[in-house]
Design an enzyme around this catalytic site. Structure first.
Site, PDB file in Angstrom:
ATOM      1  N   HIS A  85      -4.607  12.760  17.247  1.00  0.00           N
ATOM      2  CA  HIS A  85      -4.801  11.388  17.750  1.00  0.00           C
ATOM      3  C   HIS A  85      -3.537  10.994  18.522  1.00  0.00           C
ATOM      4  O   HIS A  85      -2.904   9.971  18.268  1.00  0.00           O
ATOM      5  CB  HIS A  85      -5.045  10.430  16.566  1.00  0.00           C
ATOM      6  CG  HIS A  85      -5.594   9.077  16.954  1.00  0.00           C
ATOM      7  ND1 HIS A  85      -4.779   8.042  17.369  1.00  0.00           N
ATOM      8  CD2 HIS A  85      -6.858   8.587  16.979  1.00  0.00           C
ATOM      9  CE1 HIS A  85      -5.534   6.979  17.616  1.00  0.00           C
ATOM     10  NE2 HIS A  85      -6.794   7.285  17.400  1.00  0.00           N
ATOM     11  N   HIS A 130     -13.632   1.860  14.995  1.00  0.00           N
ATOM     12  CA  HIS A 130     -13.132   1.856  16.380  1.00  0.00           C
ATOM     13  C   HIS A 130     -13.934   2.884  17.191  1.00  0.00           C
ATOM     14  O   HIS A 130     -14.233   3.972  16.695  1.00  0.00           O
ATOM     15  CB  HIS A 130     -11.646   2.238  16.415  1.00  0.00           C
ATOM     16  CG  HIS A 130     -10.720   1.059  16.464  1.00  0.00           C
ATOM     17  ND1 HIS A 130      -9.459   1.083  15.899  1.00  0.00           N
ATOM     18  CD2 HIS A 130     -10.856  -0.180  17.028  1.00  0.00           C
ATOM     19  CE1 HIS A 130      -8.868  -0.084  16.108  1.00  0.00           C
ATOM     20  NE2 HIS A 130      -9.687  -0.866  16.780  1.00  0.00           N
ATOM     21  N   ASP A 173     -13.293   4.969  19.472  1.00  0.00           N
ATOM     22  CA  ASP A 173     -12.809   6.349  19.678  1.00  0.00           C
ATOM     23  C   ASP A 173     -13.062   7.227  18.447  1.00  0.00           C
ATOM     24  O   ASP A 173     -12.760   8.425  18.478  1.00  0.00           O
ATOM     25  CB  ASP A 173     -11.335   6.383  20.103  1.00  0.00           C
ATOM     26  CG  ASP A 173     -10.382   5.650  19.172  1.00  0.00           C
ATOM     27  OD1 ASP A 173     -10.751   4.588  18.644  1.00  0.00           O
ATOM     28  OD2 ASP A 173      -9.248   6.146  18.982  1.00  0.00           O
ATOM     29  N   HIS A 174     -13.683   6.644  17.396  1.00  0.00           N
ATOM     30  CA  HIS A 174     -14.012   7.416  16.192  1.00  0.00           C
ATOM     31  C   HIS A 174     -15.509   7.408  15.872  1.00  0.00           C
ATOM     32  O   HIS A 174     -15.954   8.160  15.017  1.00  0.00           O
ATOM     33  CB  HIS A 174     -13.228   6.865  14.989  1.00  0.00           C
ATOM     34  CG  HIS A 174     -11.750   6.946  15.185  1.00  0.00           C
ATOM     35  ND1 HIS A 174     -10.954   7.886  14.558  1.00  0.00           N
ATOM     36  CD2 HIS A 174     -10.921   6.242  16.007  1.00  0.00           C
ATOM     37  CE1 HIS A 174      -9.703   7.736  14.964  1.00  0.00           C
ATOM     38  NE2 HIS A 174      -9.652   6.750  15.840  1.00  0.00           N
ATOM     39  N   HIS A 197     -13.217   4.909  10.458  1.00  0.00           N
ATOM     40  CA  HIS A 197     -13.295   3.472  10.747  1.00  0.00           C
ATOM     41  C   HIS A 197     -14.121   3.295  12.011  1.00  0.00           C
ATOM     42  O   HIS A 197     -14.463   4.276  12.687  1.00  0.00           O
ATOM     43  CB  HIS A 197     -11.907   2.839  10.867  1.00  0.00           C
ATOM     44  CG  HIS A 197     -11.066   3.316  12.014  1.00  0.00           C
ATOM     45  ND1 HIS A 197     -10.707   4.634  12.201  1.00  0.00           N
ATOM     46  CD2 HIS A 197     -10.481   2.638  13.035  1.00  0.00           C
ATOM     47  CE1 HIS A 197      -9.950   4.738  13.277  1.00  0.00           C
ATOM     48  NE2 HIS A 197      -9.801   3.551  13.812  1.00  0.00           N
ATOM     49  N   HIS A 243      -4.143  -0.344   9.363  1.00  0.00           N
ATOM     50  CA  HIS A 243      -4.543  -0.240  10.771  1.00  0.00           C
ATOM     51  C   HIS A 243      -5.046  -1.594  11.279  1.00  0.00           C
ATOM     52  O   HIS A 243      -6.198  -1.730  11.683  1.00  0.00           O
ATOM     53  CB  HIS A 243      -5.619   0.841  10.890  1.00  0.00           C
ATOM     54  CG  HIS A 243      -5.984   1.207  12.291  1.00  0.00           C
ATOM     55  ND1 HIS A 243      -5.056   1.462  13.277  1.00  0.00           N
ATOM     56  CD2 HIS A 243      -7.200   1.384  12.879  1.00  0.00           C
ATOM     57  CE1 HIS A 243      -5.681   1.756  14.395  1.00  0.00           C
ATOM     58  NE2 HIS A 243      -6.982   1.720  14.193  1.00  0.00           N
ATOM     59  N   ASP A 296      -6.397   6.368  11.412  1.00  0.00           N
ATOM     60  CA  ASP A 296      -5.438   5.623  12.237  1.00  0.00           C
ATOM     61  C   ASP A 296      -4.628   4.717  11.315  1.00  0.00           C
ATOM     62  O   ASP A 296      -5.204   3.921  10.565  1.00  0.00           O
ATOM     63  CB  ASP A 296      -6.177   4.750  13.252  1.00  0.00           C
ATOM     64  CG  ASP A 296      -6.771   5.542  14.398  1.00  0.00           C
ATOM     65  OD1 ASP A 296      -6.785   6.783  14.317  1.00  0.00           O
ATOM     66  OD2 ASP A 296      -7.232   4.916  15.375  1.00  0.00           O
TER      67      ASP A 296
HETATM   68 ZN   LIG Z   1      -8.380   2.862  15.294  1.00  0.00          ZN
HETATM   69 ZN   LIG Z   2      -8.211   5.736  17.120  1.00  0.00          ZN
END
Ligand SMILES: [Zn+2]
Ligand SMILES: [Zn+2]
Length: 294
Positions: free
Chosen positions: A245, A65, A67-68, A63, A152, A175
Site C-alpha cells: 500500500h 475505502h 481502494d480496498h 475497510h 485510520h 490502512d
Molecule cells: Zn483506507
Molecule cells: Zn487504502
C-alpha cells in the site's frame, strides 16, 4: 504451495498509465484460496497469478475505502460467470452486506437473465456476507482469523487481520497510522504486510496535487511512514516485513532503494518491497517466479 501474492501494491484509488494498482492480495495457505481486499484490478491480477476464479473460497475486506473494496462485486460476478458453483464467504466490516445487496440490485437485469438464459445458480445464494468486528473472525478446518481495529481516521471500522494455519501466520496491517498495539497482534508472525508512506514522496505528491493541504493532513493522520512500519515489525519480532500500500507508488523519482533506506532505520530482518504480482513464499518454500529474496 503456500504463498502470498501482492496483487495490487499502491495506496489510494487513482491509477496511472504503467503504474501499480490499488490494494489486493492473495493468500494461499493450507489449501485455502483467500483474497484480502478487492481494489480495482483484483480480478485481472488473480487470473494473472494463475488462480481459477471459480476456486474462490474466502474474501476479506479490511475497510470500505474504495481502494480496498471497489472491485468486490465485479470479482464475485466474474467468478460466477466463470463457473463459480460453490459457496463463497465475504468477511468485511459493517456496511459490507449493504454494498453487496446494492451491487446485486445494480446488476439485477444481468443476474436474472443469466439464471434464466444460461441456467446458472443464483449468485445471491452462493455468497454469504459476514460482517465482523474486533476479535476472532473465523475458526474453520485449522484456519483461524482474528481482527484488530486499527487507527485510520475518519474510518472507524478498519481492521488488521491475522491468518494462522498449520503453524504459519500472516498479518495484514490494513490502512493505519502508527499503531503500537499492532506489534502485539503481529507477534512472531512469519509475514507482516504493513502499509507504508515515504516522507519525501508525500511532500512531492502533495505539491503536485490540487487539494494538497487537505491530502497531506489526511495522509499524516491515517497512514504510517516506512520507518514506523519497521518499528512495528521489530517490536513484533516477525520473520519478514512486506511494505505494501505504498504512498507514493508511481513517482518516477522514487525507487525500491528509497523504501529500503527508510525502513532499514528501524528494521533489520527479511524485507520485501511490494510490487504488483510479486510472490512471497511461506514457510521457507521456494516460490516459482518473481519471488523476493531481499
Ligand atoms: Zn483506507
Ligand atoms: Zn487504502
Amino acid at each position: 504451495m503456500d504463498r502470498l501474492v501482492l496483487l495490487g501494491s499502491k495506496g489510494g484509488p487513482a491509477v496511472r498509465s504503467g503504474g501499480p494498482w490499488p490494494s489486493s492480495s492473495l493468500l494461499e495457505i493450507g489449501g485455502r484460496t483467500i483474497v484480502v481486499d478487492c481494489g480495482l484490478g483484483v480480478t485481472r491480477a488473480l487470473t494473472d497469478a494463475g488462480v481459477s476464479l471459480n476456486a474462490l473460497d474466502l474474501i476479506f475486506v479490511t475497510h470500505l475505502h474504495s481502494d480496498h473494496v471497489l472491485e468486490l462485486g465485479p470479482l464475485i460476478h466474474t467468478a460466477w460467470t466463470a463457473g463459480l458453483a460453490t459457496p463463497v464467504t465475504v468477511f468485511g466490516p459493517p456496511g459490507t452486506g449493504y454494498y453487496w445487496q446494492c451491487f446485486c440490485q445494480a446488476m439485477e437485469f444481468d443476474i436474472e437473465i443469466r439464471i434464466i438464459d444460461e441456467g446458472r445458480p443464483d449468485i445471491r445464494d452462493l455468497i454469504t456476507v459476514e460482517e465482523f468486528g474486533e476479535g476472532a473472525v473465523l475458526d474453520e478446518r485449522g484456519l483461524t482469523v482474528a481482527a484488530l481495529r486499527v487507527d485510520h481516521p475518519p474510518v472507524t471500522d478498519c481492521f488488521a487481520l491475522r491468518f494462522e494455519q498449520s503453524g504459519k501466520s500472516v498479518v495484514f496491517s490494513a490502512d493505519t497510522a502508527f499503531f503500537p498495539p499492532l506489534a502485539e497482534f503481529a507477534k512472531a508472525a512469519d509475514i507482516l504486510v504493513h502499509e507504508a508512506m515515504l516522507e519525501e514522496g508525500v511532500e512531492r505528491l502533495v505539491a503536485r496535487t490540487g487539494n494538497g493541504a487537505r491530502l497531506r493532513e489526511h495522509l499524516l493522520a491515517s497512514h504510517s511512514f516506512a520507518d514506523e512500519a519497521g518499528r512495528i515489525a521489530s517490536d513484533a519480532g516477525v520473520t519478514r516485513l512486506v511494505l505494501n500500500h505504498l504512498i507514493p507508488a508511481d513517482d518516477p523519482a522514487i525507487g525500491e532503494d528509497d523504501w529500503i533506506d527508510a525502513v532499514r532505520k528501524t528494521w533489520s530482518g527479511d524485507l520485501t518491497i511490494a510490487r504488483d504480482g510479486l510472490v512471497v513464499g511461506l514457510g521457507g518454500q521456494k516460490a516459482a517466479s518473481g519471488e523476493e529474496t531481499a
